[in-house]
Design a protein around this motif. Structure first.
Motif, PDB file in Angstrom:
ATOM      1  N   ASP A  35      35.663  59.261  25.719  1.00 35.67           N
ATOM      2  CA  ASP A  35      35.192  59.764  24.435  1.00 35.67           C
ATOM      3  C   ASP A  35      35.482  58.750  23.341  1.00 35.67           C
ATOM      4  OD1 ASP A  35      34.321  61.278  22.332  1.00 35.67           O
ATOM      5  OD2 ASP A  35      36.100  62.543  22.240  1.00 35.67           O
ATOM      6  N   SER A  39      35.814  64.114  20.187  1.00 33.03           N
ATOM      7  CA  SER A  39      37.007  64.957  20.161  1.00 33.03           C
ATOM      8  C   SER A  39      38.058  64.401  19.215  1.00 33.03           C
ATOM      9  CB  SER A  39      37.603  65.079  21.569  1.00 33.03           C
ATOM     10  OG  SER A  39      38.351  63.914  21.888  1.00 33.03           O
ATOM     11  N   SER A  41      40.641  63.123  19.970  1.00 34.35           N
ATOM     12  CA  SER A  41      41.251  61.964  20.617  1.00 34.35           C
ATOM     13  C   SER A  41      40.331  60.747  20.683  1.00 34.35           C
ATOM     14  CB  SER A  41      41.685  62.341  22.043  1.00 34.35           C
ATOM     15  OG  SER A  41      42.619  63.389  22.027  1.00 34.35           O
ATOM     16  N   SER A  79      33.270  63.435  25.088  1.00 33.36           N
ATOM     17  CA  SER A  79      34.208  64.483  25.502  1.00 33.36           C
ATOM     18  C   SER A  79      33.575  65.558  26.382  1.00 33.36           C
ATOM     19  CB  SER A  79      34.844  65.159  24.260  1.00 33.36           C
ATOM     20  OG  SER A  79      35.924  65.982  24.631  1.00 33.36           O
ATOM     21  N   ASN A 105      39.757  61.884  27.673  1.00 35.54           N
ATOM     22  CA  ASN A 105      40.148  63.272  27.895  1.00 35.54           C
ATOM     23  C   ASN A 105      40.452  63.522  29.366  1.00 35.54           C
ATOM     24  OD1 ASN A 105      37.689  63.240  25.705  1.00 35.54           O
ATOM     25  ND2 ASN A 105      39.434  64.462  25.039  1.00 35.54           N
ATOM     26  N   GLY A 128      43.979  59.146  28.911  1.00 39.06           N
ATOM     27  CA  GLY A 128      44.228  60.495  29.413  1.00 39.06           C
ATOM     28  C   GLY A 128      45.548  60.601  30.156  1.00 39.06           C
ATOM     29  N   THR A 178      42.014  74.118  26.617  1.00 44.41           N
ATOM     30  CA  THR A 178      41.281  73.089  27.357  1.00 44.41           C
ATOM     31  C   THR A 178      41.990  72.780  28.670  1.00 44.41           C
ATOM     32  OG1 THR A 178      42.529  71.293  26.338  1.00 44.41           O
ATOM     33  CG2 THR A 178      40.532  72.030  25.188  1.00 44.41           C
ATOM     34  N   TYR A 180      43.254  69.980  29.383  1.00 43.79           N
ATOM     35  CA  TYR A 180      44.450  69.234  28.982  1.00 43.79           C
ATOM     36  C   TYR A 180      45.583  70.195  28.650  1.00 43.79           C
ATOM     37  CZ  TYR A 180      47.503  66.429  25.940  1.00 43.79           C
ATOM     38  OH  TYR A 180      48.578  65.810  25.360  1.00 43.79           O
ATOM     39  N   GLN A 232      45.957  68.802  21.544  1.00 39.58           N
ATOM     40  CA  GLN A 232      45.536  67.570  20.899  1.00 39.58           C
ATOM     41  C   GLN A 232      46.017  67.558  19.446  1.00 39.58           C
ATOM     42  OE1 GLN A 232      41.332  66.398  22.025  1.00 39.58           O
ATOM     43  NE2 GLN A 232      41.411  68.367  23.079  1.00 39.58           N
TER      44      GLN A 232
END
Length: 397
Positions: A35, A39, A41, A79, A105, A128, A178, A180, A232
Motif C-alpha cells: 500500500d 491506509s 500505513s 491496501s 499491510n 508488515g 482488521t 492485523y 494502526q
C-alpha cells in the motif's frame, strides 16, 4: 526537521511513479507490492521503497549483482487484498521479478504468500509485522523472509513489561477488527496466558472508528489500569482522544504503529505521548543511519518514517548478498542462500550474522527493538526501572 503533513494520494502516485522508470531488459528486476496510497500505513510503504531505491543505487554504483544492475518495479495494492494478489501475479508472471518485497499491510501478505511459495519466488517483507506472515505453509519450502518488526516479538516484550510492573493490577486488551488487529489480539491473549497475566476485559473497534468511549467505559468499569492495544496509527490516535473525552488514561502499551505520523497528527501533541511502544530505531541515530537520513530524509513524509526506509535498505542488501552467494537469481537457490548466509551482511540497522535459517525467517527480534515514546514531536528512547530490569529470561514467546 519539522513534521510534515501526510500528502494526498494523487501526489503520492506522481512521486512514486518514478520508482518504476528506467528499467532495462537486462536488469535484475525486484518487485515491491504494498500500500502506497490508501491506509494509515501507506507512508510506511513509501518509505520502504525510498530505502530500497537507496540500496539499489549503492549496489549498482559498486558494480551491481552478478554483473547486472538491479531495478525496482513498484505496484500499489491500495491496501486491498484482491489488488495485492493481482499485483503479485503481475510482478512474477509479467514483469519477471526475481524477488518481491513488502507488503505494507499484514493481511495482504497472508492473501498471497501461497503464490510466492508455489512459484518459488523469495519474498523479503520490510513493513508488515503480522506474526503469521513468515510461518511455513504445509510441508513445502518456505519462501517468506522478513526484515521488520514482528508482532509476536513486540507482544512478548510488552507482556514482560506488564508482568514485572508491580503497579499493574488489572489488564485489558484492545484491537482493531482488521487481520492485523486480530493477529495481534491472538498473540496478546496467548502470551498473556504464558506470563500468567489475567485479562479482565477485551474490546474491539473498527479501523475507521473515531469514538471508542463505549469500549473504554467498559474497561474503566472493569477496573483496568493497563491496556495493551493492537491497531494502526490513526485508530490508536482516536483511542487516546476517546480516553480524553472520559478523562480515563490507563497505562497504554501499543503496537509500533503509534510511530506513524498519522498517529501524531490525529492525536495531537498533547496526547501523542500517552502510548509506550517499540520500533527498530529512535531519532537518536548512529553515524551510518544519520548519513543515510541526510541523503533521503527530504523524500520522507516525516522523520518517523525513517525506520521503514532502513528496513527497505537492509532487505535489499540481504537479497543481494544471497544472490551473490548463490551465483544465481534462481528463486530456490536464493532461498537456500538466505537460509545460510556465509558472510556477515553490513546493514544500516545492524550487521546481520546468519539472520535466517530453515526455520527462522526473522532478521530482527525483540533484542533489536528500541522502546519509544513521543515527546515534543520526536520519537525518543523511553526507559524506566522496569525496562532496565528486563532480561532475556523474561520474554516468553
Amino acid at each position: 526537521m519539522s513534521i510534515k503533513r501526510y500528502w494526498g494520494a494523487a501526489l503520492s502516485a506522481i512521486a512514486l511513479a518514478a520508482f518504476a522508470g528506467g528499467v532495462q531488459a537486462q536488469d535484475i528486476k525486484l518487485g515491491y507490492n504494498g500500500d502506497l496510497s490508501a491506509s494509515p500505513s501507506a507512508q510506511s510503504g513509501q518509505a520502504a521503497v525510498i530505502g530500497m531505491e537507496a540500496a539499489i543505487a549503492d549496489i549498482n554504483a559498486a558494480g551491481g549483482v552478478l554483473g547486472k544492475k538491479l531495478a525496482l518495479v513498484v505496484r500499489d495494492d491500495a491496501s486491498a487484498p484482491p489488488k495485492s494478489i493481482q499485483n503479485m501475479t503481475d510482478l512474477i508472471d509479467n514483469e519477471k521479478v526475481v524477488a518481491v518485497f513488502g507488503p505494507t499491510n499484514s493481511g495482504n501478505a497472508m492473501a498471497w504468500k501461497h503464490i510466492a511459495n508455489q512459484k518459488k519466488v523469495p519474498v523479503i517483507g520490510n513493513v508488515g509485522s503480522g506474526t503469521a506472515i513468515t510461518a511455513p505453509m504445509g510441508s513445502g519450502d518456505n519462501y517468506m523472509f522478513r526484515v521488520s518488526m514482528v508482532d509476536r516479538e513486540q507482544v512478548a516484550a510488552l507482556m514482560a513489561y506488564v508482568k514485572k510492573n508491580s503497579n499493574v493490577k488489572s489488564v485489558g486488551l484492545m484491537a482493531e477488527t482488521t487481520g492485523y488487529g486480530q493477529g495481534g489480539m491472538k498473540d496478546m491473549q496467548e502470551l498473556a496466558e504464558k506470563q500468567g497475566i489475567k485479562i479482565v476485559a477485551t474490546e474491539h473497534f473498527g479501523v475507521g472508528d473515531t469514538d471508542m468511549t463505549s469500549q473504554l467505559n467498559k474497561m474503566k468499569a472493569a477496573g483496568v489500569d493497563t491496556v495493551v492495544v493492537w491497531a494502526q496509527g490513526t485508530p490508536i490516535a482516536q483511542l487516546v482522544r476517546s480516553m480524553e473525552k472520559i478523562n480515563y488514561f490507563p497505562l497504554t502499551l501499543t503496537s509500533w504503529a503509534a510511530d506513524n505520523i498519522t498517529f501524531y497528527d490525529a492525536a495531537g501533541k498533547a496526547l501523542a505521548d500517552k502510548p509506550i511502544f517499540m520500533r527498530t530505531v529512535s531519532e537518536e541515530k548512529t553515524p551510518v543511519q544519520q548519513k543515510l537520513y541526510d541523503r533521503i530524509g527530504s523524500k520522507l513524509k516525516a522523520p518517523s518514517a525513517f525506520s521503514f526506509a532502513l528496513h527497505g535498505y537492509d532487505s535489499v542488501m540481504l537479497y543481494a548478498a544471497a544472490a551473490k552467494q548463490a551465483n544465481s537469481t534462481d528463486g530456490a537457490a536464493v532461498r537456500a542462500a538466505l537460509e545460510d548466509l556465509k558472510a556477515p551482511v553490513q546493514g544500516v540497522l545492524k550487521t546481520y550474522n546468519k539472520p535466517f535459517s530453515k526455520t527462522d525467517r526473522e532478521a530482527l527480534t525483540a533484542e533489536d527493538f528500541v522502546w519509544i515514546r513521543w515527546k515534543d514531536g520526536k520519537l525518543l528512547p523511553y526507559s524506566d526501572p522496569i525496562l532496565k530490569s528486563l532480561s532475556a529470561a523474561d520474554f516468553k514467546k
